[in-house]
Write a protein that holds these residues in place. Sequence first.
Motif, PDB file in Angstrom:
ATOM      1  N   GLY A 166       5.453  14.915  -8.383  1.00  0.00           N
ATOM      2  CA  GLY A 166       5.847  14.874  -6.989  1.00  0.00           C
ATOM      3  C   GLY A 166       5.142  13.820  -6.168  1.00  0.00           C
ATOM      4  O   GLY A 166       5.585  13.480  -5.058  1.00  0.00           O
ATOM      5  N   GLU A 167       4.021  13.294  -6.651  1.00  0.00           N
ATOM      6  CA  GLU A 167       3.351  12.206  -5.932  1.00  0.00           C
ATOM      7  C   GLU A 167       4.283  10.992  -5.909  1.00  0.00           C
ATOM      8  O   GLU A 167       4.960  10.694  -6.904  1.00  0.00           O
ATOM      9  N   THR A 168       4.324  10.295  -4.783  1.00  0.00           N
ATOM     10  CA  THR A 168       5.171   9.104  -4.657  1.00  0.00           C
ATOM     11  C   THR A 168       4.347   7.986  -4.062  1.00  0.00           C
ATOM     12  O   THR A 168       3.646   8.170  -3.057  1.00  0.00           O
ATOM     13  N   THR A 169       4.430   6.811  -4.677  1.00  0.00           N
ATOM     14  CA  THR A 169       3.522   5.711  -4.385  1.00  0.00           C
ATOM     15  C   THR A 169       4.289   4.436  -4.090  1.00  0.00           C
ATOM     16  O   THR A 169       5.310   4.153  -4.727  1.00  0.00           O
ATOM     17  N   ILE A 170       3.789   3.673  -3.122  1.00  0.00           N
ATOM     18  CA  ILE A 170       4.273   2.315  -2.883  1.00  0.00           C
ATOM     19  C   ILE A 170       3.191   1.342  -3.343  1.00  0.00           C
ATOM     20  O   ILE A 170       2.028   1.443  -2.923  1.00  0.00           O
ATOM     21  N   PHE A 171       3.563   0.406  -4.191  1.00  0.00           N
ATOM     22  CA  PHE A 171       2.688  -0.692  -4.595  1.00  0.00           C
ATOM     23  C   PHE A 171       3.136  -1.924  -3.803  1.00  0.00           C
ATOM     24  O   PHE A 171       4.206  -2.471  -4.054  1.00  0.00           O
TER      25      PHE A 171
END
Length: 498
Positions: free
Chosen positions: A423-428
């Motif tokens: 469920g973690e969502t990341t922007i690089f």
Amino acid sequence: MGDAAKDGSYAFTAKLDIGGQRSCTAALVEQQWLVTAASCFADNPAQSPKVPAGAPKLKTIATIGRTDLTRGGGSVMEVVELVPRADRDLVMARLAKPVTGITPAAVTTSTPLPGEDVRVAGYGRTKDEWVPDRLHSAAFTIGPVKATRIGLAGKSTDAAVCQGDDGGPAFRDVGGRYELVGVNSMSWQGGCFGTDEAETRRDAVDTRVDDIADWIQSVSSRTLLSRAEWKNAAYMASGYFTGNSVASKRHMDLFVVWKNGSASLYQGSDNNDPKTPFSAEHQIAKAGSIWQYARAVTGGSFTGSGSDGLIVRWKDGEVTEYTHLDQNGVHEEKNLHPGGGKDNYWTYARLITAGRFTANSLRDDLLVLWEDGSTSMYTDVDSKKLSGFIQLTKAGWENAAQISAGDFTGKKTSDLLIQWKDGETTIFPGVDPKGYHGRINIRQVGSPWKNMQTVTVGSFTSDNSKVNDILIGWDNGNLGLYPSVDADGTHGGIELIS
């Protein structure tokens, strides 16, 4: 009305039975919407054609795509909602369910011209039948063109708009593609069964549609997304597929591959209403097509032309580029990597996304996440194919569930959005050939985003390609739109399907 139509002709034409008291004709302009005359539903059409919005006062049944009413085929649906147009004798009628297997008529945007030939179709009376069982049609010539109306004159002695033809379509035949020009509103009915023999006038008046084509499209687009169960979407890809990103101010389109092997193209709208980001749906392929073998799909600008295409990784490891696609399908296939063969390493490409990862480039690059958790980049795939290989990471991304590239942080190159299985969502931010430069978590471990089924990033609510939204297909069948995501990951969420 003229001659009996051949079986299967003008299948977009519908017969309306309004409470068993009145019959009219209509035209299918979208899979769940008809357009017809408002006067068909008015209490006293002679006094006023106006009708209230909402459910029809009388139960109304539409029979669509059945040239011969005594036979089967076509669809029979109830009309559940009316959306009238205030300035003319016209109403949109929503069907209880979408019609399948029938191509709707296009709504023209070209002004009708005096002297132009059109065809009119309807289920109304003929010269010798009170209640015909077949659809009839006749050729007409356009006469005077007014602000909301056009005049029609029959081209033969049998050409007349009779009772029951009200609301029927006047249309052009453009190489087998039918364009709606007008909707039957009033006529003298000379020569129609039951009309006084002294009446010889056969002229008619139709309501124009060309100048309100955008309104018709905006009304019909309301139900586009509610028809789909988005848990059945296998892959989603965004891009300017049906219009140029530079020349057109329309929003991005959406290409969807469904789990049954069918494929759809949702055409971007030109309004900024986040509840109606798409204006039309086009079926690109039917169930069981070649798209059942797709295993990863992404959209991007690979040629630098301003119109976007697709890259697809197939089940056997083949990688294909389609330089563009439109309402008729995918075009200009380029083989980037052959399929088949023992240990074809592209079968291990689990997730792919295209983005402008090379600064100042006019073409997108391809980022790949492999089964072993490594990531790599292929620069300028249209000209280099898959020779521009760059290793970004060797491991550690095994738990990534979805990826998509977009613009959130204002960097010179595209950002990468990753949803992890927990469920973690990341922007690089600002990914480039040198790798990743920091990370921004916009959803924490255990967030509801773990229920994401599919995701894509694009400009769906704005014509600014640097302001990107996140579009999510949830595993409960809903579709979520999160507009204008920024560097802090702040945004509002709009459930397009309740």
